[in-house]
Write a protein that holds these residues in place. Sequence first.
Motif, PDB file in Angstrom:
ATOM      1  N   PHE A 143      79.129 -41.909 -33.236  1.00 57.71           N
ATOM      2  CA  PHE A 143      79.189 -40.461 -33.471  1.00 57.71           C
ATOM      3  C   PHE A 143      77.804 -39.916 -33.801  1.00 57.71           C
ATOM      4  O   PHE A 143      77.449 -38.801 -33.410  1.00 57.71           O
ATOM      5  N   GLU A 144      77.015 -40.724 -34.500  1.00 56.13           N
ATOM      6  CA  GLU A 144      75.641 -40.297 -34.770  1.00 56.13           C
ATOM      7  C   GLU A 144      74.867 -40.174 -33.454  1.00 56.13           C
ATOM      8  O   GLU A 144      74.116 -39.217 -33.244  1.00 56.13           O
ATOM      9  N   LEU A 145      75.073 -41.146 -32.562  1.00 56.51           N
ATOM     10  CA  LEU A 145      74.396 -41.104 -31.265  1.00 56.51           C
ATOM     11  C   LEU A 145      74.876 -39.911 -30.424  1.00 56.51           C
ATOM     12  O   LEU A 145      74.119 -39.367 -29.622  1.00 56.51           O
ATOM     13  N   LEU A 146      76.130 -39.517 -30.640  1.00 53.30           N
ATOM     14  CA  LEU A 146      76.659 -38.335 -29.939  1.00 53.30           C
ATOM     15  C   LEU A 146      75.883 -37.079 -30.358  1.00 53.30           C
ATOM     16  O   LEU A 146      75.484 -36.269 -29.522  1.00 53.30           O
ATOM     17  N   VAL A 147      75.645 -36.960 -31.670  1.00 55.10           N
ATOM     18  CA  VAL A 147      74.884 -35.798 -32.158  1.00 55.10           C
ATOM     19  C   VAL A 147      73.459 -35.844 -31.587  1.00 55.10           C
ATOM     20  O   VAL A 147      72.943 -34.839 -31.082  1.00 55.10           O
ATOM     21  N   LEU A 148      72.848 -37.029 -31.620  1.00 58.15           N
ATOM     22  CA  LEU A 148      71.488 -37.173 -31.094  1.00 58.15           C
ATOM     23  C   LEU A 148      71.427 -36.842 -29.609  1.00 58.15           C
ATOM     24  O   LEU A 148      70.516 -36.151 -29.148  1.00 58.15           O
ATOM     25  N   SER A 149      72.396 -37.348 -28.857  1.00 61.24           N
ATOM     26  CA  SER A 149      72.416 -37.112 -27.407  1.00 61.24           C
ATOM     27  C   SER A 149      72.524 -35.635 -27.090  1.00 61.24           C
ATOM     28  O   SER A 149      71.821 -35.122 -26.210  1.00 61.24           O
ATOM     29  N   SER A 150      73.417 -34.946 -27.816  1.00 65.61           N
ATOM     30  CA  SER A 150      73.590 -33.530 -27.490  1.00 65.61           C
ATOM     31  C   SER A 150      72.352 -32.744 -27.903  1.00 65.61           C
ATOM     32  O   SER A 150      71.973 -31.776 -27.233  1.00 65.61           O
ATOM     33  N   ALA A 151      71.682 -33.198 -28.967  1.00 62.18           N
ATOM     34  CA  ALA A 151      70.418 -32.552 -29.335  1.00 62.18           C
ATOM     35  C   ALA A 151      69.372 -32.810 -28.251  1.00 62.18           C
ATOM     36  O   ALA A 151      68.635 -31.905 -27.852  1.00 62.18           O
ATOM     37  N   GLY A 152      69.309 -34.048 -27.768  1.00 63.00           N
ATOM     38  CA  GLY A 152      68.362 -34.385 -26.696  1.00 63.00           C
ATOM     39  C   GLY A 152      68.610 -33.536 -25.460  1.00 63.00           C
ATOM     40  O   GLY A 152      67.681 -33.033 -24.832  1.00 63.00           O
TER      41      GLY A 152
END
Lengths: 255, 326
Positions: A143-152
Amino acid sequence: MNAFTAMAWNGFREARRNKVTVVVGAFASVVLLSSTLVTDVTVNTFDRVLTDFGLGTMSLILAFLTIFLSSGLLSREIERRTIFLMVSKPVSRTQFLVARLAGNMLTLAVLVAAMTLIFLSQLLMFGAAITSTQLVAAAGLWFELLVLSSAGILFSSFSGPAVSAICTTGLYFAGHLAGDMYEIAKYSENPLVQTLGRVLYYVLPNLERMNFRPRATYALTVDAGTFLSAAAYGVAWAAIFTAIAVFIFERRDFR
Amino acid sequence: MQPVSPDAPPIQAQGLSKTYKVGFWLNRTVRALQGLDLQVGAGQIYGLLGPNGAGKSTTIKILMNLVRPSGGTARLYGQPVDHAATRRLVGFLPENPSPYDYLTGREFVTLAGHLSGLSGHDLDRRVTEVLGAVEMAGAEKLQIRRYSKGMVQRVALAQALVGRPKLLILDEPTSGLDPLGRRQMRDLILAERDKGTTVLFCSHIIPDVEALCDRLAVLVGGRRVREGSVQELVSAQVPTVEMVVENLKLDQVQQLGVPLESAQALDGRVLLQVSDTNSQRLLGGVLGAGGRVNRVQPARFSLEQLFMDALKESGRATSVGGEINT
Ligand SMILES: Nc1ncnc2c1ncn2[C@@H]1O[C@H](COP(=O)(O)OP(=O)(O)OP(=O)(O)O)[C@@H](O)[C@H]1O
Ligand SMILES: [Mg+2]
C-alpha cells in the motif's frame, strides 16, 4: 481481453522484459539471503534481526524501484512518443493512465510476494517464528508503494522522468518524516513552526501509517481495524494523486 | 456514448489554429496553424501537401486529440475529437512511429487490436492478415528493437489497419519505405479506398499524391493556400514545356519574340522553358529560323508546379516553418 486489461497486462510484460526490474529483483533476493550468512545464529535476538533486516531490505529496495518505474510511466512514453500509438486508439487518456498504474501495481505485487516468500522460507530454515504481523507488514508495504506509484505518475504527468524521480524521492522521505515533524513542531514555542508542522502533516501522505515493520520486528500484533484503516488511508491518497494526474494528463499536449 | 451519425463527414474542421509556446518562460510562440478549414467526405482520399513545418502533422495531431487546438473546432464523424469511442473507426499512423520496442511485431499489433476492441480468434486472424499485407509475417516474432526503420513503419501501418478502420489518417506513410514498399503502400491505400475507407494523408512525394488523391490541400506557414479536387487544380494550372534547341544561338531564340519562362545556353545547345500556350509558336519559330528541336517534354509534374506557385504566392521569405514571435 478488453482494452484496459490488455494495457495493464502489457505494463507487467514490460517490467518483466525490463532489465532494471529483473536485476533489482535478483539483487534484493541476494541481499535477503545474504543476511543469513552475516547474522550470528546464536544471538538470542536472532528472530528480530532477521525480520528487521528482511523487511527493511524489501521496503528500501522496492521503494526505490517503484520510484524509478513510476516516474517514467507517463513521461518516458511521451518522450519516446510511444504514447501516440496508444491514445490514438479508442481508449481515453484516463483509462490509459489508470491501466499504467494497475500494471505497475501488479508488477510490484508479484515482487512483494516473491520477496516475502524468500523471507518466509528463510525464517523456516532457521526455525524462527513466522507471525501474522510479518505478513501484515509486507501487505502494508504494497500500500505504501501504491501511494508512491501514484505520486510518481502524478509528477510524470507533467515533467520528465528525472524531475519526477527526484520529486517522488522527496515525497518518500517527507512522507516518512511528516509524523515526526508534526510531533517536533508541536513542542515548538513558535506558532509559525507549529502551523507549518501541522500543514505538512496534512498535505503529505503519512507513509509511516502503512509501516508495520517495527511491530513485526518486536512481534507485536496488529488488529484488523488498524490494518484496514491504514490500507484505506493509502488507497485514498493514491486516489487523490491519480485524480490530479488524470486532470493534468487529459488536458496536456503530446508533441 | 452519443451515436456516431452515419452521414456526418469523416473529418470536419473549422478555423483550426495552434500556437505552440516555447522557451523556458513559455514567452516565445510558434504559430503552427492559422485558421485552417478542412472537410473530408466519406470515401475520399485526401492529400495534405506543404513544405517542412507547414502544419501538416499539427493538423493530424489535432484530429487525433494529441494536441489541443488554440482555436477552432475539429470533429470526426460529427463527434468532437476528444470523444474516445469515435476512434474505434479510425486507424492512425504517426510521423516516425515508435511502437514499444520490447514487444515483437506480432505482440504489438495484437495489443493494438485489443485496444481497438477485437479479441479471440477474430483478433488472431486479423493480426495475421494485416502482418501479411505489410509483408511482415516473416519478422513478426522478432522484437521491434531489432527492426529497421522501414520495418517499424510497416508494423505501424499494420497496427493502424488492425481495427478495420473506416477512416485512415496517415502522416507520411511512405517515409522510410523501399521502392517496392512505396508501391505496396500505394496499392494498400487504393485497396482501402475500394472498400470504402476514407483516407487523409500527408506526403512530400508529389507523384504519390497525384496518383492517389481525389482532393488535396496545400498548406504553407500554417495557412491553406490551395484546396480542391486534383482534377480542378491541375487543369487550372498552366503547364510549362521544356525544349532543347540546336543550331541556334541563345540571342537568336530570344529574338523570335516568344515569351520565355527561362532560357539557358549550354555548349552548342539552348535549354528553354516556355508555357504550354506559347510552345507551338516557339516550335514554329525555331524551325523557321533553321534551328533543330532536339527534345520537347512537360517541364514538371503539374502538381509540382502548383506547389511551387503556391509557395511563391505565399509571399514569405522562407516557406519553412510557422511564424515565430519572440
Ligand atoms: N512541439 C513543438 N513545439 C514548438 N513548435 C512546434 C512543435 N511541433 C511543431 N512545431 C512548429 O509547428 C510548425 C508546424 O509543424 P508541423 O510538425 O505541423 O509541420 P509539418 O507540416 O508536419 O512538417 P514536416 O513536413 O517537416 O513534417 C513548425 O513551425 C514547427 O516549428
Ligand atoms: Mg510532419
